[in-house]
Scaffold this motif. Structure first.
Motif, PDB file in Angstrom:
ATOM      1  N   ARG A   5      -8.016   0.341   8.552  1.00 36.94           N
ATOM      2  CA  ARG A   5      -7.868  -0.598   7.433  1.00 36.94           C
ATOM      3  C   ARG A   5      -8.766  -0.196   6.257  1.00 36.94           C
ATOM      4  O   ARG A   5      -8.381  -0.285   5.096  1.00 36.94           O
ATOM      5  N   GLN A   6      -9.988   0.249   6.568  1.00 35.31           N
ATOM      6  CA  GLN A   6     -10.918   0.638   5.498  1.00 35.31           C
ATOM      7  C   GLN A   6     -10.374   1.864   4.741  1.00 35.31           C
ATOM      8  O   GLN A   6     -10.378   1.899   3.509  1.00 35.31           O
ATOM      9  N   SER A  36      -7.260   1.168   2.498  1.00 39.49           N
ATOM     10  CA  SER A  36      -7.381   0.311   1.312  1.00 39.49           C
ATOM     11  C   SER A  36      -7.300   1.153   0.030  1.00 39.49           C
ATOM     12  O   SER A  36      -7.610   2.345   0.052  1.00 39.49           O
ATOM     13  N   SER A  69      -5.233  -5.318  -0.337  1.00 33.71           N
ATOM     14  CA  SER A  69      -6.128  -4.193  -0.066  1.00 33.71           C
ATOM     15  C   SER A  69      -5.855  -3.068  -1.054  1.00 33.71           C
ATOM     16  O   SER A  69      -6.269  -1.939  -0.835  1.00 33.71           O
ATOM     17  N   ASP A  70      -5.127  -3.360  -2.131  1.00 28.14           N
ATOM     18  CA  ASP A  70      -4.803  -2.340  -3.125  1.00 28.14           C
ATOM     19  C   ASP A  70      -4.597  -3.045  -4.458  1.00 28.14           C
ATOM     20  O   ASP A  70      -3.909  -4.073  -4.508  1.00 28.14           O
TER      21      ASP A  70
END
Ligand code: CS2
Length: 482
Positions: free
Chosen positions: A375-376, A379, A425-426
Motif C-alpha cells: 500500500r505504501q 500510493s 492514495s493518489d
C-alpha cells in the motif's frame, strides 16, 4: 509517560554506549536545512551527515522542516530531536540513536524561522525529500504547474502570507538570501525523479518568475550564480514505522521513542559533483560524487523503483500485503528479473551492471525482516509510474521492442484505479476512477487513464492499449500470469 522514560539528551547517558549517537549533538550547529521530516530522511541523509560530522569533526547539524505534520515536529522536539534507527537484517536487527538532527520546524507556523535559516550564511546546504507530488510539476511541460491550487495560492500570498508549498517557501527563502547578499548555497533534491536537480531548479525558478516581486529578474540573476541544484540518487528501503517497530525500539533502548525508524542494511547516495558552497564530507560515509548521476539514477528508478511498483500493483491484485510476501509468491522473483531484463536495454551502458543489480534486488526485496507494505509503495502511483515505467516503455516501443512485463504492470495499476480508496492514495484518484465510466470498453478506459498521466502518446498506441486491456480478465480473477 514521564520525561524520564523518553529518549532525550538527558536520558542518553543511560543507554549502552553502542546505542548512543556517533556524534555529540550539543557540538553540532544548523548548517543544513532539510525539507521533509519523514522516515526516509531520518534513515538516510541524517545518517550520512552524522557519520560525516563524526569522522571530520566538522559541526554539520540538520534542522528538519516538516511541510505539514506539526505533530512530528512536536514529538521530535520533545525528544531533543533524537530518534533511533533499527537496521533490519534477515538474521536480526541492530538499533542505535542518530544525533545529527538538531532542530525541527513546522513549515507553516515556523515560517519566519525557516526563512531566517535559509538566509543564514552558516547554512550552505538545503536538502529535500518531499516526494514527487511536492514539486507540483506540470505533466505537459515539467515546469511548475502555476494553475495548481496550492501553487496559485502561494504565488498570491508570497512573500509575507502563509505558504503551504515547499517550492513556494524555498523560493521565498532563497530570494531573501539573494537580497541579503548571503553566500552561495547548494540545494539537493533527494526525491526519486530523473534529473531531480534540474527538475527542482526549474520549479524554484518558475516560482520566482511567476511571482509579483518587483525584483524577480535580479533575484533570478543572482540565483544563477549563487544557488546550485546538484542531482542526487538516494537509495535505502525504509518502510513506514509500525507499532511493532516502536515496541522493538523501546525494548532495545529502554526508553520510549515516538520517532523510531527502521531500514534495510543497504544504503547508497550518489551525488553530482557540482557543489558551489561548503557541504558535509559525505564521502567519508561512502557517498559517491560523480560528474553525472544519470546512469545511477535511471538504473535505480527503472530497475529498483520500477520493480517495486510492479510488485506493489500486481501483489495487490493477488491479495498480498508486503514486498517480502509478494517475493514469496511463485511469480515474485520472476517478475523482478523479467522486468529488469525488459527494461535494461534502455539504460546507459556506463551504469551499474543490470544483471548483478537484479540479483541484489532479489536479495533486498526478499529480506524477511522488513515489513514493507505494498500500500505504501502503491500510493501516489500516477506520479511514480510516470518516472519509473513510462520513459522506458516509450523508448522500447519506439525501437519496436516488445514490452509484455511493462504491459502487465500497467494493467495491474489500471485495475487498481477503478475505485478511489478513502482516503485517496493518489492525487489523481478521482480523475482516474472517472475513466472507468466506459468500463464496458476496456481499451477506451486504458486510453483515458494514460491521458490522465499526461501520456497522450502512449494512449494513442493501439497495440499497447489493447495489450493492457487484454490482461484485465486474468487480473479480475486475481491471477498474475508472467
Ligand atoms: C519505494 C521507494 O515507496 C516507494 O515508492 O519504491 O520508497 C523505495 O523504497 C526507495 O526509493 C528505495 O531507495
Amino acid at each position: 509517560m514521564s520525561a524520564d522514560d523518553q529518549l532525550s539528551r538527558a536520558t542518553l547517558p543511560r543507554l549502552a554506549p553502542e546505542l548512543r549517537p556517533a556524534v555529540d549533538p550539543a557540538e553540532l550547529r544548523t548548517r543544513i536545512v532539510h525539507f521533509g521530516l519523514g522516515a526516509f530522511h531520518r534513515a538516510h541523509q541524517a545518517v550520512y551527515t552524522e557519520h560525516a560530522a563524526a569522522r571530520s569533526g566538522e559541526p554539520w547539524g540538520i534542522t528538519a522542516v516538516a511541510p505539514r505534520s506539526a505533530g512530528t515536529v512536536r514529538a521530535l522536539r520533545s525528544q531533543d530531536c533524537l530518534y533511533s534507527l533499527t537496521e533490519r537484517r534477515p538474521d536480526g536487527h541492530r538499533t542505535r540513536v542518530v544525533g545529527s538532527v538538531v532542530g525541527a520546524l513546522a513549515m507553516g507556523p515556523d515560517a519566519g524561522a525557516v526563512d531566517a535559516l535559509l538566509a543564514d550564511p552558516e547554512v550552505t546546504v538545503v536538502t529535500l525529500t518531499v516526494t514527487e507530488k511536492g514539486y507540483h510539476r506540470s505533466p505537459a511541460t515539467g515546469g511548475l504547474d502555476t494553475t495548481a491550487g496550492p501553487v496559485a495560492a502561494d504565488l498570491a500570498a508570497a512573500p509575507d502570507g502563509p505558504l503551504t508549498t515547499v517550492v513556494g517557501r524555498l523560493a521565498t527563502g532563497l530570494a531573501a538570501r539573494m537580497r541579503a547578499g548571503a553566500p552561495p548555497v547548494d540545494v539537493v533534491s533527494c526525491d526519486n525523479m530523473a534529473d531531480n536537480g534540474a527538475a527542482l531548479a526549474r520549479v524554484v525558478h518558475d516560482f520566482v518568475r511567476a511571482s509579483a516581486w518587483p525584483d524577480r529578474a535580479e533575484i533570478l540573476d543572482r540565483m544563477a550564480g549563487a544557488v546550485t541544484f546538484p542531482a542526487a540518487v538516494v537509495d535505502r528501503i525504509v518502510p513506514a514505522t509500525g507499532e511493532a517497530d516502536r515496541a522493538a525500539a523501546v525494548a532495545a533502548l529502554g526508553v520510549q521513542d515516538a520517532l523510531a525508524v527502521t531500514g534495510e542494511p543497504y544504503r547508497q547516495w550518489v551525488l553530482e559533483d557540482s557543489f558551489a558552497a561548503p557541504r558535509p564530507p559525505w564521502e567519508l560515509d561512502g557517498a559517491l560524487f560523480v560528474p553525472d548521476v544519470a546512469p545511477y539514477q535511471l538504473t535505480k528508478l527503472r530497475l529498483l523503483n520500477g520493480s517495486h511498483s510492479a510488485l506493489a500493483h500486481l501483489g495487490e491484485v493477488a491479495g498480498l500485503t508486503t514486498i517480502a510476501g509478494t517475493m514469496a509468491a511463485d511469480w515474485g522473483e520472476r517478475l523482478v528479473r523479467a522486468l529488469c531484463a525488459e527494461v535494461s536495454p534502455t539504460l546507459p551502458a556506463d551504469g551499474p551492471d543490470p544483471v548483478a543489480y537484479a540479483d541484489d534486488l532479489v536479495v533486498r526485496f526478499r529480506n524477511p525482516a522488513m515489513h514493507h507494505l505494498l500500500r505504501q509503495i502503491g500510493s501516489d502511483a500516477s506520479l511514480k509510474i510516470t518516472e519509473r515505467w513510462l520513459p522506458a516503455l516509450r523508448e522500447l516501443r519506439a525501437r519496436g521492442a516488445s514490452t509484455p512485463v511493462l504491459e502487465l504492470a500497467l494493467a495491474a495499476w489500471a485495475h487498481g484505479t477503478r475505485r478511489a480508496a478513502a482516503p485517496p492514495s493518489d492525487p489523481a484518484a478521482e480523475a482516474l476512477a472517472a475513466c472507468w465510466r466506459s468500463a464496458d470498453r476496456p481499451v477506451e478506459t486504458v486510453r483515458a487513464l494514460l491521458r490522465v498521466l499526461g501520456a497522450g502518446d502512449l494512449a494513442d498506441d493501439d497495440a499497447l492499449t489493447t495489450a493492457v486491456a487484454d490482461r484485465f480478465p486474468a487480473l479480475d480473477a486475481g491471477r498474475v500470469d508472467i
